[in-house]
Motif scaffolding. Structure first.
Motif, PDB file in Angstrom:
ATOM      1  N   ALA A  81     -90.799  59.499  45.551  1.00  0.00           N
ATOM      2  CA  ALA A  81     -90.006  58.621  46.414  1.00  0.00           C
ATOM      3  C   ALA A  81     -89.661  57.328  45.691  1.00  0.00           C
ATOM      4  O   ALA A  81     -88.550  56.798  45.809  1.00  0.00           O
ATOM      5  CB  ALA A  81     -90.775  58.329  47.700  1.00  0.00           C
ATOM      6  N   GLN A  82     -90.622  56.814  44.924  1.00  0.00           N
ATOM      7  CA  GLN A  82     -90.374  55.589  44.155  1.00  0.00           C
ATOM      8  C   GLN A  82     -89.398  55.858  43.020  1.00  0.00           C
ATOM      9  O   GLN A  82     -88.479  55.064  42.777  1.00  0.00           O
ATOM     10  CB  GLN A  82     -91.688  55.046  43.603  1.00  0.00           C
ATOM     11  CG  GLN A  82     -91.551  53.701  42.910  1.00  0.00           C
ATOM     12  CD  GLN A  82     -92.869  53.184  42.359  1.00  0.00           C
ATOM     13  OE1 GLN A  82     -93.883  53.875  42.383  1.00  0.00           O
ATOM     14  NE2 GLN A  82     -92.849  51.963  41.843  1.00  0.00           N
ATOM     15  N   LEU A  83     -89.573  56.978  42.324  1.00  0.00           N
ATOM     16  CA  LEU A  83     -88.676  57.323  41.217  1.00  0.00           C
ATOM     17  C   LEU A  83     -87.238  57.471  41.704  1.00  0.00           C
ATOM     18  O   LEU A  83     -86.297  56.957  41.074  1.00  0.00           O
ATOM     19  CB  LEU A  83     -89.144  58.623  40.560  1.00  0.00           C
ATOM     20  CG  LEU A  83     -88.264  59.127  39.408  1.00  0.00           C
ATOM     21  CD1 LEU A  83     -88.558  58.356  38.137  1.00  0.00           C
ATOM     22  CD2 LEU A  83     -88.472  60.626  39.179  1.00  0.00           C
ATOM     23  N   LEU A  84     -87.073  58.157  42.831  1.00  0.00           N
ATOM     24  CA  LEU A  84     -85.740  58.456  43.339  1.00  0.00           C
ATOM     25  C   LEU A  84     -85.174  57.354  44.230  1.00  0.00           C
ATOM     26  O   LEU A  84     -84.044  57.463  44.710  1.00  0.00           O
ATOM     27  CB  LEU A  84     -85.764  59.775  44.114  1.00  0.00           C
ATOM     28  CG  LEU A  84     -86.140  61.007  43.293  1.00  0.00           C
ATOM     29  CD1 LEU A  84     -86.253  62.240  44.186  1.00  0.00           C
ATOM     30  CD2 LEU A  84     -85.125  61.261  42.180  1.00  0.00           C
ATOM     31  N   ARG A  85     -85.982  56.304  44.467  1.00  0.00           N
ATOM     32  CA  ARG A  85     -85.542  55.151  45.259  1.00  0.00           C
ATOM     33  C   ARG A  85     -84.952  55.614  46.594  1.00  0.00           C
ATOM     34  O   ARG A  85     -83.788  55.318  46.936  1.00  0.00           O
ATOM     35  CB  ARG A  85     -84.538  54.319  44.470  1.00  0.00           C
ATOM     36  CG  ARG A  85     -85.143  53.688  43.213  1.00  0.00           C
ATOM     37  CD  ARG A  85     -84.080  53.182  42.255  1.00  0.00           C
ATOM     38  NE  ARG A  85     -84.623  52.509  41.111  1.00  0.00           N
ATOM     39  CZ  ARG A  85     -85.080  53.116  40.009  1.00  0.00           C
ATOM     40  NH1 ARG A  85     -85.070  54.446  39.935  1.00  0.00           N
ATOM     41  NH2 ARG A  85     -85.544  52.425  38.986  1.00  0.00           N
ATOM     42  N   VAL A  86     -85.785  56.323  47.361  1.00  0.00           N
ATOM     43  CA  VAL A  86     -85.300  56.956  48.583  1.00  0.00           C
ATOM     44  C   VAL A  86     -84.813  55.940  49.616  1.00  0.00           C
ATOM     45  O   VAL A  86     -84.029  56.295  50.507  1.00  0.00           O
ATOM     46  CB  VAL A  86     -86.384  57.860  49.206  1.00  0.00           C
ATOM     47  CG1 VAL A  86     -86.691  59.039  48.296  1.00  0.00           C
ATOM     48  CG2 VAL A  86     -87.651  57.068  49.517  1.00  0.00           C
ATOM     49  N   SER A  87     -85.251  54.688  49.510  1.00  0.00           N
ATOM     50  CA  SER A  87     -84.795  53.699  50.490  1.00  0.00           C
ATOM     51  C   SER A  87     -83.313  53.375  50.335  1.00  0.00           C
ATOM     52  O   SER A  87     -82.696  52.815  51.246  1.00  0.00           O
ATOM     53  CB  SER A  87     -85.616  52.415  50.363  1.00  0.00           C
ATOM     54  OG  SER A  87     -85.492  51.854  49.069  1.00  0.00           O
ATOM     55  N   ALA A  88     -82.731  53.721  49.185  1.00  0.00           N
ATOM     56  CA  ALA A  88     -81.307  53.462  48.972  1.00  0.00           C
ATOM     57  C   ALA A  88     -80.433  54.683  49.263  1.00  0.00           C
ATOM     58  O   ALA A  88     -79.206  54.578  49.260  1.00  0.00           O
ATOM     59  CB  ALA A  88     -81.061  52.996  47.534  1.00  0.00           C
ATOM     60  N   VAL A  89     -81.066  55.818  49.545  1.00  0.00           N
ATOM     61  CA  VAL A  89     -80.309  57.057  49.737  1.00  0.00           C
ATOM     62  C   VAL A  89     -79.380  56.970  50.945  1.00  0.00           C
ATOM     63  O   VAL A  89     -78.308  57.577  50.963  1.00  0.00           O
ATOM     64  CB  VAL A  89     -81.286  58.253  49.875  1.00  0.00           C
ATOM     65  CG1 VAL A  89     -80.581  59.497  50.376  1.00  0.00           C
ATOM     66  CG2 VAL A  89     -81.931  58.549  48.533  1.00  0.00           C
ATOM     67  N   SER A  90     -79.778  56.191  51.945  1.00  0.00           N
ATOM     68  CA  SER A  90     -78.961  56.105  53.157  1.00  0.00           C
ATOM     69  C   SER A  90     -77.589  55.506  52.898  1.00  0.00           C
ATOM     70  O   SER A  90     -76.673  55.659  53.716  1.00  0.00           O
ATOM     71  CB  SER A  90     -79.688  55.277  54.227  1.00  0.00           C
ATOM     72  OG  SER A  90     -79.949  53.969  53.755  1.00  0.00           O
ATOM     73  N   THR A  91     -77.407  54.843  51.763  1.00  0.00           N
ATOM     74  CA  THR A  91     -76.104  54.234  51.462  1.00  0.00           C
ATOM     75  C   THR A  91     -75.127  55.228  50.845  1.00  0.00           C
ATOM     76  O   THR A  91     -73.968  54.875  50.622  1.00  0.00           O
ATOM     77  CB  THR A  91     -76.261  53.051  50.484  1.00  0.00           C
ATOM     78  OG1 THR A  91     -76.633  53.537  49.182  1.00  0.00           O
ATOM     79  CG2 THR A  91     -77.306  52.069  50.982  1.00  0.00           C
ATOM     80  N   VAL A  92     -75.579  56.448  50.567  1.00  0.00           N
ATOM     81  CA  VAL A  92     -74.735  57.388  49.825  1.00  0.00           C
ATOM     82  C   VAL A  92     -73.789  58.198  50.712  1.00  0.00           C
ATOM     83  O   VAL A  92     -72.583  58.263  50.430  1.00  0.00           O
ATOM     84  CB  VAL A  92     -75.604  58.321  48.954  1.00  0.00           C
ATOM     85  CG1 VAL A  92     -74.740  59.323  48.195  1.00  0.00           C
ATOM     86  CG2 VAL A  92     -76.441  57.495  47.987  1.00  0.00           C
ATOM     87  N   PRO A  93     -74.257  58.860  51.783  1.00  0.00           N
ATOM     88  CA  PRO A  93     -73.330  59.688  52.571  1.00  0.00           C
ATOM     89  C   PRO A  93     -72.159  58.905  53.156  1.00  0.00           C
ATOM     90  O   PRO A  93     -71.098  59.477  53.417  1.00  0.00           O
ATOM     91  CB  PRO A  93     -74.223  60.264  53.685  1.00  0.00           C
ATOM     92  CG  PRO A  93     -75.609  60.190  53.150  1.00  0.00           C
ATOM     93  CD  PRO A  93     -75.639  58.956  52.298  1.00  0.00           C
ATOM     94  N   GLY A  94     -72.338  57.609  53.367  1.00  0.00           N
ATOM     95  CA  GLY A  94     -71.251  56.807  53.923  1.00  0.00           C
ATOM     96  C   GLY A  94     -70.010  56.794  53.055  1.00  0.00           C
ATOM     97  O   GLY A  94     -68.896  56.616  53.572  1.00  0.00           O
ATOM     98  N   ASP A  95     -70.167  56.993  51.748  1.00  0.00           N
ATOM     99  CA  ASP A  95     -68.992  57.047  50.880  1.00  0.00           C
ATOM    100  C   ASP A  95     -68.079  58.207  51.277  1.00  0.00           C
ATOM    101  O   ASP A  95     -66.854  58.066  51.311  1.00  0.00           O
ATOM    102  CB  ASP A  95     -69.422  57.202  49.418  1.00  0.00           C
ATOM    103  CG  ASP A  95     -70.045  55.948  48.856  1.00  0.00           C
ATOM    104  OD1 ASP A  95     -69.830  54.865  49.433  1.00  0.00           O
ATOM    105  OD2 ASP A  95     -70.748  56.044  47.837  1.00  0.00           O
ATOM    106  N   ALA A  96     -68.680  59.362  51.575  1.00  0.00           N
ATOM    107  CA  ALA A  96     -67.886  60.514  51.986  1.00  0.00           C
ATOM    108  C   ALA A  96     -67.216  60.263  53.332  1.00  0.00           C
ATOM    109  O   ALA A  96     -66.059  60.656  53.547  1.00  0.00           O
ATOM    110  CB  ALA A  96     -68.768  61.764  52.058  1.00  0.00           C
ATOM    111  N   LEU A  97     -67.927  59.583  54.253  1.00  0.00           N
ATOM    112  CA  LEU A  97     -67.337  59.270  55.552  1.00  0.00           C
ATOM    113  C   LEU A  97     -66.169  58.298  55.408  1.00  0.00           C
ATOM    114  O   LEU A  97     -65.145  58.426  56.093  1.00  0.00           O
ATOM    115  CB  LEU A  97     -68.404  58.673  56.475  1.00  0.00           C
ATOM    116  CG  LEU A  97     -69.549  59.613  56.865  1.00  0.00           C
ATOM    117  CD1 LEU A  97     -70.575  58.869  57.707  1.00  0.00           C
ATOM    118  CD2 LEU A  97     -69.027  60.828  57.613  1.00  0.00           C
ATOM    119  N   VAL A  98     -66.312  57.322  54.512  1.00  0.00           N
ATOM    120  CA  VAL A  98     -65.209  56.392  54.251  1.00  0.00           C
ATOM    121  C   VAL A  98     -64.023  57.140  53.652  1.00  0.00           C
ATOM    122  O   VAL A  98     -62.863  56.907  54.026  1.00  0.00           O
ATOM    123  CB  VAL A  98     -65.671  55.259  53.314  1.00  0.00           C
ATOM    124  CG1 VAL A  98     -64.473  54.433  52.831  1.00  0.00           C
ATOM    125  CG2 VAL A  98     -66.665  54.360  54.017  1.00  0.00           C
TER     126      VAL A  98
END
Length: 306
Positions: free
Chosen positions: A10-27
């Protein structure tokens, strides 16, 4: 996999920032005037895979530097083997491209360019002057991936707007990413107040541009974006120490959610009577993205997004 092993990944993959990714597709979907569909879901999945591939590859490439500056990171601490991180990066890249391929040829071509940008940044460009621009290009391509995977309306205006409207939204996401990445380059050693001040200016400019379309949802999302990013950046400008720069970067990452919400809401506000279904979908996407912000805040307290 044990709890300690899961925490390390979880630390390596920085899971706390993952929530910012799918929004690009929605935009991207909102920018072409369509509700999210199968292609949008595939694009979001591809984006998630490529983003996490970049996170794993980042720590693999930085393992010697992290051993000196951040020995608590999973690789230098011995909690994850470097070979495992590289394997994860390779597998996630392949998975991302496979998902994009299922969405069509144009999404695959866009995802290939995105993957190439991610690998070039982590392996070559990160410590060069082109580093921030490469990260901004990756986020820009991510929005374009969502647009490419979402079929445009079958009306004449779509021929031009399919190409032009997504470019504007993608450029805004890229500009914000450029500002945040510039701040992040000094987050381990401190730096000059000039960089967070410049980032503050960029955030103010973006928020002002978005608020020009005075729909309530767009204004609310723009204000939330400005509030999320501005306060930590102002603190970092007053005292550009590593802890405050890291907080500014974390705030800038979380601010991507209300920024995506503002872009989706802005696109929905431009829909004509013919596109009311698409406009409603854009508003729903914006509200969902705003709802993720408290989740991102809680996760960032457990796992650093930087």
């Amino acid at each position: 996999m044990t709890g300690g092993r899961l925490a390390a990944w979880a630390q390596l993959l920085r899971v706390s920032a993952v929530s910012t990714v799918p929004g690009d597709a929605l935009v991207g979907a909102a920018s072409v005037g369509r509700p999210p569909g199968r292609g949008t879901v595939l694009a979001a999945g591809a984006s998630l895979c490529l983003y996490e591939a970049g996170m794993a590859l980042n720590d693999w490439a930085d393992r010697e530097e992290d051993a000196r500056e951040r020995p608590e990171r999973p690789l230098p601490a011995g909690r994850i083997r470097p070979a495992s991180a590289l394997t994860a990066a390779t597998g996630l890249t392949a998975a991302g491209l496979a998902l994009a391929a299922r969405a069509g040829r144009l999404p695959l071509a866009t995802a290939t360019a995105l993957a190439g940008t991610v690998w070039a940044y982590d392996l070559r460009l990160k410590h060069t002057a082109a580093g921030p621009a490469a990260v901004a290009a990756a986020r820009t391509l991510d929005v374009l991936l969502g647009a490419a995977a979402t079929p445009a309306p079958a009306v004449p205006r779509a021929r031009t707007e399919r190409a032009l409207r997504p470019l504007g939204a993608a450029a805004v996401m890229g500009a914000h990413t450029l500002a945040v990445t510039a701040v992040s380059r000094r987050e381990t050693e401190g730096g000059s107040p000039a960089v967070p001040l410049a980032a503050l200016g960029a955030v103010g400019t973006i928020a002002g541009l978005l608020a020009r379309q005075p729909t309530p949802l767009t204004v609310a999302a723009s204000a939330t974006y400005a509030a999320t990013a501005t306060r930590p950046l102002a603190h970092a400008a007053l005292n550009p120490s590593p802890p405050l720069l890291q907080r500014a970067v974390g705030g800038g990452i979380r601010a991507m959610l209300p920024l995506q919400a503002a872009l989706a809401a802005r696109a929905s506000g431009k829909c004509t009577a013919r596109d009311q279904g698409s406009g409603a979908a854009g508003s729903v996407s914006a509200l969902a993205l705003l709802g993720l912000l408290p989740v991102a805040r809680r996760l960032s307290r457990k796992v650093s997004p930087t």
